[in-house]
Design a protein around this motif. Structure first.
Motif, PDB file in Angstrom:
ATOM      1  N   VAL A   1      16.377  34.257  54.392  1.00  0.00           N
ATOM      2  CA  VAL A   1      15.176  33.633  53.835  1.00  0.00           C
ATOM      3  C   VAL A   1      13.970  34.350  54.438  1.00  0.00           C
ATOM      4  O   VAL A   1      13.915  34.571  55.655  1.00  0.00           O
ATOM      5  N   TYR A   2      13.030  34.742  53.594  1.00  0.00           N
ATOM      6  CA  TYR A   2      11.763  35.296  54.059  1.00  0.00           C
ATOM      7  C   TYR A   2      10.750  34.162  54.176  1.00  0.00           C
ATOM      8  O   TYR A   2      10.697  33.285  53.307  1.00  0.00           O
ATOM      9  N   VAL A   3       9.948  34.211  55.230  1.00  0.00           N
ATOM     10  CA  VAL A   3       8.907  33.195  55.435  1.00  0.00           C
ATOM     11  C   VAL A   3       7.598  33.918  55.746  1.00  0.00           C
ATOM     12  O   VAL A   3       7.559  34.801  56.617  1.00  0.00           O
ATOM     13  N   TYR A   4       6.551  33.523  55.042  1.00  0.00           N
ATOM     14  CA  TYR A   4       5.221  34.081  55.307  1.00  0.00           C
ATOM     15  C   TYR A   4       4.311  32.965  55.809  1.00  0.00           C
ATOM     16  O   TYR A   4       4.094  31.958  55.113  1.00  0.00           O
ATOM     17  N   LEU A   5       3.801  33.144  57.024  1.00  0.00           N
ATOM     18  CA  LEU A   5       2.842  32.209  57.613  1.00  0.00           C
ATOM     19  C   LEU A   5       1.439  32.732  57.318  1.00  0.00           C
ATOM     20  O   LEU A   5       1.121  33.866  57.682  1.00  0.00           O
ATOM     21  N   PRO A   6       0.583  31.960  56.660  1.00  0.00           N
ATOM     22  CA  PRO A   6      -0.755  32.447  56.307  1.00  0.00           C
ATOM     23  C   PRO A   6      -1.624  32.616  57.551  1.00  0.00           C
ATOM     24  O   PRO A   6      -1.289  32.094  58.632  1.00  0.00           O
ATOM     25  N   PRO A   7      -2.743  33.318  57.439  1.00  0.00           N
ATOM     26  CA  PRO A   7      -3.617  33.512  58.614  1.00  0.00           C
ATOM     27  C   PRO A   7      -4.017  32.200  59.273  1.00  0.00           C
ATOM     28  O   PRO A   7      -4.121  32.126  60.510  1.00  0.00           O
ATOM     29  N   GLN A   8      -4.227  31.164  58.483  1.00  0.00           N
ATOM     30  CA  GLN A   8      -4.677  29.885  59.029  1.00  0.00           C
ATOM     31  C   GLN A   8      -3.671  29.294  60.015  1.00  0.00           C
ATOM     32  O   GLN A   8      -4.045  28.512  60.898  1.00  0.00           O
ATOM     33  N   TYR A   9      -2.408  29.636  59.860  1.00  0.00           N
ATOM     34  CA  TYR A   9      -1.372  29.109  60.762  1.00  0.00           C
ATOM     35  C   TYR A   9      -1.672  29.489  62.216  1.00  0.00           C
ATOM     36  O   TYR A   9      -1.280  28.774  63.143  1.00  0.00           O
ATOM     37  N   PHE A  10      -2.396  30.604  62.410  1.00  0.00           N
ATOM     38  CA  PHE A  10      -2.679  31.112  63.754  1.00  0.00           C
ATOM     39  C   PHE A  10      -4.116  30.833  64.195  1.00  0.00           C
ATOM     40  O   PHE A  10      -4.518  31.279  65.263  1.00  0.00           O
TER      41      PHE A  10
END
Length: 409
Positions: A126-135
């Motif tokens: 599974v690929y997961v992309y965390l957006p910039p806001q997550y950080f």
């Protein structure tokens, strides 16, 4: 010009093919004629493959094609090894060790992991992309909504990155709508390019829908700082993935708040499943619902949409199709008409083109702009409700402590 769809590439293949034909005609020895004739099949075959790719407008660059077909790009994507275990706090701590907070707060972070389904017993990437806001500090206590993206067939989760270009499209959206940020989850829904499982639960084999709609959301929700499956989760897909999105959304309306269908179909077609129901075994064509009309009905969105219990609130739907593919357009419009007996507004977008990558890429941005505000609104409500519940529990605990203190006097 010399890309997979470039005029120069096609001309090169024609020149090579023509040169080999001339060699066949002029060669005096039979061995060289046979060799030239055999070699001529190569540019002819490549021309046919390139023509199909150009017709569907799928691979636009050699890098994207090589990465998607060979999986070479997978090795460059970081792997997180503990999907389904630990807590979101532990996950954030682990991710923080391997990421650059400054860079990820600008462009986000893409990683891959493996999910082993507690119910389906399938293990897939599974690929997961965390957006910039997550950080970003302003969102450290925010539980993000999620969009589950389902690929077509043949294909895999990497197609969303290399072919669909979902990350730059999403980043462009977030530049003006930062509050609509969501985590993107891209599961492998087929378990291999040789299969076409259509996210179906095969009565005698692989439980693909269970993996996609139950195991993946629950595993990701256990480790990442995201909302639990429900109204703050959306799902979308193109082609086979579009059918998956429509079918899952109708069968699990409590698990998702919105669904996007890009050139999807609304009745299951013949599948290609692993022989004996064993992942990795030789593919074979199959009608998995043969002799089971009840199951086929439930997994036919254009029929089941009118039979979903009225007590269940359907997710919001967004539909798109290429205007040159009349069957896709008619299928979407017919399904839309049926949906409108239950939903007040079902957007439909006709995009220039056929059943091809350019249509899906063009539809992706508008679909995300439609879906993300709804999911963000549900996430904000869920977070607010969680804060109120926590405050109520704290007040109750304080009151209980006061009563206990009075009794002990």
């Amino acid at each position: 010009m010399f890309g997979p769809q470039g005029t120069g590439f096609f001309l090169l293949l024609i020149v090579v093919f023509g040169g080999l034909l001339v060699w066949v005609a002029l060669a005096r020895q039979i061995v060289f004629r046979v060799l030239a004739a055999c070699l001529a099949f190569l540019p002819a075959m490549l021309f046919g493959i390139a023509a199909v790719n150009k017709f569907y407008d799928y691979y636009q660059t050699w890098g994207g094609m090589i990465n998607d077909l060979t999986g070479q790009g997978v090795s460059s994507i970081p792997r997180y090894a503990a999907a389904g275990g630990g807590t979101d706090k532990q996950f954030d701590k682990n991710i923080g060790r391997v990421t650059s907070q400054g860079e990820d707060a600008r462009v986000g972070y893409l990683f891959q992991t493996s999910v082993t389904g507690a119910r389906s017993h399938l293990t897939r990437d599974v690929y997961v992309y965390l957006p910039p806001q997550y950080f970003q500090k302003a969102y450290w206590h925010y539980k993000f909504p999620v969009i589950e993206l389902l690929h077509g067939s043949p294909g895999g989760p990497q197609a969303w990155v290399d072919v669909m270009g979902v990350i730059p499209t999403f980043l462009s959206l977030l530049q003006s709508h930062a509050g609509d940020a969501a985590v993107l989850v891209m599961p492998d829904t087929d378990g291999g390019r040789q299969y076409e499982l259509q996210c179906l639960n095969d009565p005698g084999g692989i439980q693909d829908m269970t993996f996609t709609a139950l195991d993946v959301p629950r595993s990701i929700a256990r480790i990442a700082r995201v909302q639990p499956p429900g109204l703050a989760w959306g799902l979308a897909g193109y082609s086979e993935g579009g059918y998956c999105a429509a079918n899952i959304a109708l069968q699990d309306p409590a698990g998702y708040g919105a669904a996007g269908v890009l050139s999807g179909y609304f009745s299951p077609v013949r599948s290609r499943v692993p022989a004996g129901g064993r992942p990795g075994s030789k593919p074979r064509p199959a009608n998995v619902f043969l002799g089971k009309p009840g199951l086929r009905l439930v997994n036919t969105p254009q029929a089941y949409v009118t039979r979903v219990p009225v007590s269940q609130v359907l997710p919001a739907f967004w539909l798109a199709a290429g205007d040159q593919d009349k069957p896709d357009v008619m299928a979407a419009l017919n399904f839309r008409q049926l949906l409108q007996t239950r939903l007040a507004n079902v957007p439909f977008m006709a995009i220039p083109g056929g059943h091809q990558g350019s249509v899906w890429r063009a539809a992706l941005g508008p679909m995300l702009r439609w879906m993300t505000p709804q999911l963000a609104q549900h996430a904000a409500k869920a977070d607010a409700a969680a804060v109120r519940a926590a405050a109520a529990r704290a007040a109750a605990a304080r009151a209980a402590a006061v009563r206990k203190a009075h009794r002990n006097r």
